[in-house]
Design a protein around this motif. Sequence first.
Motif, PDB file in Angstrom:
ATOM      1  N   UNK A   1      38.085  56.988  44.201  1.00 50.86           N
ATOM      2  CA  UNK A   1      37.657  56.258  45.376  1.00 50.86           C
ATOM      3  C   UNK A   1      36.186  56.307  45.696  1.00 50.86           C
ATOM      4  N   UNK A   2      35.547  57.396  45.406  1.00 50.31           N
ATOM      5  CA  UNK A   2      34.127  57.477  45.712  1.00 50.31           C
ATOM      6  C   UNK A   2      33.318  56.603  44.763  1.00 50.31           C
ATOM      7  N   UNK A   3      33.825  56.396  43.552  1.00 47.75           N
ATOM      8  CA  UNK A   3      33.103  55.590  42.574  1.00 47.75           C
ATOM      9  C   UNK A   3      33.403  54.111  42.743  1.00 47.75           C
ATOM     10  N   UNK A   4      34.665  53.784  42.864  1.00 41.90           N
ATOM     11  CA  UNK A   4      35.087  52.395  42.997  1.00 41.90           C
ATOM     12  C   UNK A   4      36.440  52.378  43.696  1.00 41.90           C
ATOM     13  N   UNK A   5      36.460  52.452  45.019  1.00 41.70           N
ATOM     14  CA  UNK A   5      37.705  52.600  45.773  1.00 41.70           C
ATOM     15  C   UNK A   5      38.659  51.416  45.612  1.00 41.70           C
ATOM     16  N   UNK A   6      39.973  51.650  45.764  1.00 47.71           N
ATOM     17  CA  UNK A   6      40.940  50.554  45.669  1.00 47.71           C
ATOM     18  C   UNK A   6      40.600  49.343  46.545  1.00 47.71           C
ATOM     19  N   UNK A   7      40.088  49.513  47.770  1.00 49.43           N
ATOM     20  CA  UNK A   7      39.711  48.312  48.528  1.00 49.43           C
ATOM     21  C   UNK A   7      38.629  47.489  47.821  1.00 49.43           C
ATOM     22  N   UNK A   8      37.752  48.152  47.114  1.00 50.64           N
ATOM     23  CA  UNK A   8      36.714  47.427  46.359  1.00 50.64           C
ATOM     24  C   UNK A   8      37.361  46.667  45.199  1.00 50.64           C
ATOM     25  N   UNK A   9      38.387  47.249  44.587  1.00 51.99           N
ATOM     26  CA  UNK A   9      39.096  46.555  43.518  1.00 51.99           C
ATOM     27  C   UNK A   9      39.786  45.307  44.075  1.00 51.99           C
ATOM     28  N   UNK A  10      40.343  45.419  45.275  1.00 48.54           N
ATOM     29  CA  UNK A  10      40.976  44.260  45.923  1.00 48.54           C
ATOM     30  C   UNK A  10      39.934  43.185  46.207  1.00 48.54           C
ATOM     31  N   UNK A  11      38.757  43.604  46.624  1.00 51.05           N
ATOM     32  CA  UNK A  11      37.663  42.655  46.876  1.00 51.05           C
ATOM     33  C   UNK A  11      37.243  41.978  45.574  1.00 51.05           C
ATOM     34  N   UNK A  12      37.232  42.724  44.486  1.00 53.21           N
ATOM     35  CA  UNK A  12      36.897  42.162  43.187  1.00 53.21           C
ATOM     36  C   UNK A  12      37.943  41.143  42.749  1.00 53.21           C
ATOM     37  N   UNK A  13      39.221  41.448  42.987  1.00 58.80           N
ATOM     38  CA  UNK A  13      40.308  40.571  42.559  1.00 58.80           C
ATOM     39  C   UNK A  13      40.423  39.307  43.410  1.00 58.80           C
ATOM     40  N   UNK A  14      40.031  39.366  44.662  1.00 62.59           N
ATOM     41  CA  UNK A  14      40.242  38.257  45.598  1.00 62.59           C
ATOM     42  C   UNK A  14      39.739  36.899  45.104  1.00 62.59           C
ATOM     43  N   UNK A  15      38.530  36.784  44.561  1.00 58.44           N
ATOM     44  CA  UNK A  15      38.065  35.464  44.144  1.00 58.44           C
ATOM     45  C   UNK A  15      38.579  35.003  42.778  1.00 58.44           C
ATOM     46  N   UNK A  16      39.321  35.842  42.074  1.00 58.55           N
ATOM     47  CA  UNK A  16      39.835  35.468  40.756  1.00 58.55           C
ATOM     48  C   UNK A  16      41.106  34.654  40.953  1.00 58.55           C
ATOM     49  N   UNK A  17      41.094  33.382  40.573  1.00 53.39           N
ATOM     50  CA  UNK A  17      42.252  32.521  40.811  1.00 53.39           C
ATOM     51  C   UNK A  17      43.552  33.054  40.213  1.00 53.39           C
ATOM     52  N   UNK A  18      43.481  33.675  39.045  1.00 51.49           N
ATOM     53  CA  UNK A  18      44.682  34.166  38.372  1.00 51.49           C
ATOM     54  C   UNK A  18      44.789  35.687  38.444  1.00 51.49           C
ATOM     55  N   UNK A  19      44.305  36.271  39.542  1.00 48.20           N
ATOM     56  CA  UNK A  19      44.259  37.737  39.627  1.00 48.20           C
ATOM     57  C   UNK A  19      45.630  38.379  39.589  1.00 48.20           C
ATOM     58  N   UNK A  20      46.637  37.737  40.078  1.00 52.69           N
ATOM     59  CA  UNK A  20      47.953  38.363  40.052  1.00 52.69           C
ATOM     60  C   UNK A  20      48.015  39.556  40.979  1.00 52.69           C
ATOM     61  N   UNK A  21      48.645  40.601  40.498  1.00 55.56           N
ATOM     62  CA  UNK A  21      48.852  41.774  41.349  1.00 55.56           C
ATOM     63  C   UNK A  21      47.733  42.790  41.225  1.00 55.56           C
ATOM     64  N   UNK A  22      47.581  43.568  42.273  1.00 57.54           N
ATOM     65  CA  UNK A  22      46.659  44.699  42.274  1.00 57.54           C
ATOM     66  C   UNK A  22      47.518  45.944  42.283  1.00 57.54           C
ATOM     67  N   UNK A  23      47.272  46.850  41.365  1.00 59.16           N
ATOM     68  CA  UNK A  23      48.033  48.088  41.304  1.00 59.16           C
ATOM     69  C   UNK A  23      47.111  49.276  41.393  1.00 59.16           C
TER      70      UNK A  23
END
Length: 70
Positions: free
Chosen positions: A21-43
Amino acid sequence: MRRAPQRVTAPTPVAAVAEAGRLDPPPRQAELAAPIPAAGRLGAVEPPYGRDGFLVGTERVAGLVGELVS
């Protein structure tokens, strides 16, 4: 860089390592996935060995990847 994810057309599951989390927290991963049209699920996986746990907790990471791509 902000527009690049919008151009991704391949199915793109996104995985996060919760203890990292300190390096790249799950909320940041969700932010990264949000604009990807085919992002699918976040795990997310929570390795038992701290932030570098994904290096030794490979079973958990492999399970998450398998779940995301199935």
